[in-house]
Scaffold this active site. Structure first.
Site, mmCIF file in Angstrom:
data_model
loop_
_atom_site.group_PDB
_atom_site.id
_atom_site.type_symbol
_atom_site.label_atom_id
_atom_site.label_comp_id
_atom_site.label_asym_id
_atom_site.label_seq_id
_atom_site.Cartn_x
_atom_site.Cartn_y
_atom_site.Cartn_z
ATOM 1 N N LYS A 182 -12.671 16.694 26.687
ATOM 2 C CA LYS A 182 -13.496 17.757 27.260
ATOM 3 C C LYS A 182 -12.663 18.431 28.347
ATOM 4 O O LYS A 182 -12.523 17.923 29.451
ATOM 5 C CB LYS A 182 -14.772 17.129 27.878
ATOM 6 C CG LYS A 182 -15.974 18.040 27.939
ATOM 7 C CD LYS A 182 -15.804 19.281 28.785
ATOM 8 C CE LYS A 182 -15.920 19.022 30.268
ATOM 9 N NZ LYS A 182 -15.628 20.214 31.093
ATOM 10 N N GLU A 257 -8.451 9.275 38.256
ATOM 11 C CA GLU A 257 -7.376 9.817 39.100
ATOM 12 C C GLU A 257 -7.997 10.954 39.894
ATOM 13 O O GLU A 257 -8.349 11.989 39.335
ATOM 14 C CB GLU A 257 -6.221 10.288 38.202
ATOM 15 C CG GLU A 257 -4.910 10.366 38.961
ATOM 16 C CD GLU A 257 -4.669 11.739 39.502
ATOM 17 O OE1 GLU A 257 -5.112 12.008 40.643
ATOM 18 O OE2 GLU A 257 -4.063 12.562 38.804
ATOM 19 N N CYS A 291 -3.062 17.077 42.520
ATOM 20 C CA CYS A 291 -3.626 15.822 43.056
ATOM 21 C C CYS A 291 -2.619 15.151 43.977
ATOM 22 O O CYS A 291 -2.961 14.625 45.014
ATOM 23 C CB CYS A 291 -3.965 14.862 41.925
ATOM 24 S SG CYS A 291 -5.043 15.594 40.718
ATOM 25 N N GLU A 388 -9.084 16.511 51.339
ATOM 26 C CA GLU A 388 -8.270 17.163 50.322
ATOM 27 C C GLU A 388 -8.702 18.626 50.212
ATOM 28 O O GLU A 388 -9.860 18.919 49.901
ATOM 29 C CB GLU A 388 -8.435 16.473 48.967
ATOM 30 C CG GLU A 388 -7.458 17.015 47.954
ATOM 31 C CD GLU A 388 -7.548 16.327 46.600
ATOM 32 O OE1 GLU A 388 -8.667 16.066 46.139
ATOM 33 O OE2 GLU A 388 -6.486 16.064 46.011
#
Ligand code: ADP
Length: 486
Positions: A182, A257, A291, A388
């Site tokens: 997906k 992750e 990331c 983040e």
């Protein structure tokens, strides 16, 4: 503007299920936009739970038919052919990713090459991973079999679609799983082309199914599906936590992750000229939407001013502009992402803005551009040093000594990547051991992606390892066979 639809060898409004392109059960669609100018690119299917059901059923059937009977050698060969087709289609993949994700051409091409490299690596590994024989009681022969989980669900983000497909779908197929992918709702085109190429490479029907759609519709249906035996997810912490609860209710393993706030530690004895490109590039690559972006630069006080000056000079030369013109930095993925980064910039009042890059004058006003910003930051607890951001923003934080550096480096809820810049070998070893991170680099950062190198996080950066052989263990299960023969 590139008319991407005319470049596509398939109908982008369809799902790829059971080896063929088919319309979604849903009548809804999603419009993809080019982040460089906000213009519509094309419509994709807004897949729903029926499409996910069909995809999981096709994957289950594949495990019991041709794909399930493929030997390791045959799996390796089909992956090698797929890698070859990816290589032959590098320019198309690059064009699509540049238009869809707003990646500068160089970065988009690097991602496509990385996808080919993952497939090459895993193709070679397919018939080199095996169980063991175990010494046991007299009269027994005991061995282990490494087997696929079965149907694996892959929910991926928009920031590196090709690389993440390579490392997750590539590894899962290597071990003989059948995959349901997906892709992110705002970046789908290379995932769909990948399905087409897999078909041309001879991947048996049902081994790979791709259902585009919204996260809380298609993604949620995949995460909750009782026919899925392993889930892998790359994305935000909140969604990752949700996926884990879904995996828990079906008692299936999950690989997460989830990003980070990765530091680089620069000591007084570091070679600053060598470090400089790594310090900057690791923060601004892909407009900071990475990331493993290095958003915190920790610098010992003896060289703090010097590092700030060097980085400031580099920042002043950074240009931001349309992805197809290949500047160092392209647009962010969406208006929402731009608004998120701007909300962090509004919180910068206690920080010193040391330098920023420039948005080129002919960048379309509708594009989602943000000039990269470099801040001096005395407070490691500041929001910009803790959260983040996923944008081209770095903070430079001073430290006194090794213990202080370690405390700051480990002082966030994340732990994905870290790097250490020092000539002192003992310090390198101590920090490599004590830094909270899934990967530590010494006098470099990121090692150029490193298909071979296990990757993943600790803390809220997630768990499980992708890349390298470690991913093959994650995408398989171990069976122990004990035969008593006297
Ligand atoms: P981002 O905020 O960077 O877009 P997300 O974590 O929201 O990252 O999205 C990463 C992937 O997770 C995308 O494919 C998205 O569609 C999917 N996703 C988002 N919400 C859900 C959900 N509730 N269930 C399953 N998948 C989801």
């Amino acid at each position: 503007m590139t008319n991407v639809e005319s470049l596509l060898p398939f109908n982008p409004g369809h799902c790829f299920i059971d080896g063929c392109w088919q319309p979604s059960d849903s009548t809804d669609s999603i419009v993809l936009h080019n982040p460089s100018n906000a213009q519509a690119l094309c419509k994709i299917a807004a897949g729903n739970s029926v499409d996910i059901d069909n995809a999981v059923n096709a994957a289950t059937a594949a495990l019991n038919s041709e794909w399930g009977r493929f030997s390791a050698l045959e799996r390796g060969r089909v992956l090698a052919r797929l890698g070859q087709l990816v290589t032959e289609n590098i320019e198309l993949l690059t064009t699509l990713e540049t238009a869809d994700v707003g990646k500068p051409l160089t970065q988009a091409r690097a991602d496509a090459l990385a996808l080919a490299r993952y497939l090459e690596f895993y193709a070679g590994a397919a018939d080199k991973i095996h169980g063991e024989t175990l010494p046991y009681l007299d009269g027994y022969t005991v061995y282990t079999l490494r087997q696929p989980h079965g149907v694996t669900g892959h929910i991926i983000p928009w920031n590196y679609p090709m690389q993440i497909i390579g490392r997750s779908v590539g590894a899962a197929l290597t071990m003989g799983n059948a995959c349901v992918l997906k892709p992110a709702e705002n970046a789908c085109l290379t995932a769909l082309l990948f399905a087409e190429l897999a078909d041309r490479a001879g991947l048996p029907k049902g081994a790979l199914n791709v259902v585009p759609g919204l996260g809380d519709v298609a993604g949620a249906a995949l995460a909750a599906h009782a026919g899925v035996q392993h889930l892998s997810f790359t994305g935000s912490v909140d969604v990752g936590a949700f996926i884990q609860t879904q995996a828990a209710s079906n008692v299936v393993p999950v690989t997460l992750e989830l990003g980070g706030k990765s530091p680089q530690l620069v000591f007084n004895d570091a070679d600053l000229q060598e470090a400089l490109p790594f310090l900057v590039n690791a923060g601004i690559q892909n407009a900071g939407q990475t990331c493993s972006a290095s958003s915190r630069i920790l610098v010992q006080r003896g060289v703090y001013e010097q590092v700030l000056e060097l980085m400031a000079d580099a920042y002043k030369n950074l240009k931001v502009g349309p992805a197809d013109q290949d500047f160092a930095i392209g647009p962010l993925i969406s208006a929402a992402q731009k608004a998120r980064v701007e909300s962090f910039i509004k919180m910068d009042t206690e920080l010193t803005l040391v330098a920023q890059g420039t948005i080129v004058t002919d960048a379309p006003a509708e594009g989602y551009y943000i000039a990269p910003r470099l801040y001096a930051c005395e407070d490691p607890q500041h929001a910009l040093a803790q959260q983040e951001i996923f944008g081209p923003i770095q903070v430079v934080i001073p430290f006194d000594d090794e213990a202080h550096a370690l405390a700051i480096a480990n002082g966030t809820e994340f732990g994905l990547v870290a790097s250490v810049w020092t000539q002192d070998g003992s310090r390198q070893m101590r920090l490599a051991k004590n830094l909270h991170a899934g990967q530590v680099f010494i006098n470099n950062y990121g090692a150029g992606g490193g298909v071979e190198l296990p990757f993943g996080g600790v803390g809220k950066s997630g768990h499980g390892r992708e890349k390298g052989f470690e991913a093959l263990y994650g995408f398989s299960t171990l069976k122990t066979v004990a035969a008593r023969h006297g």
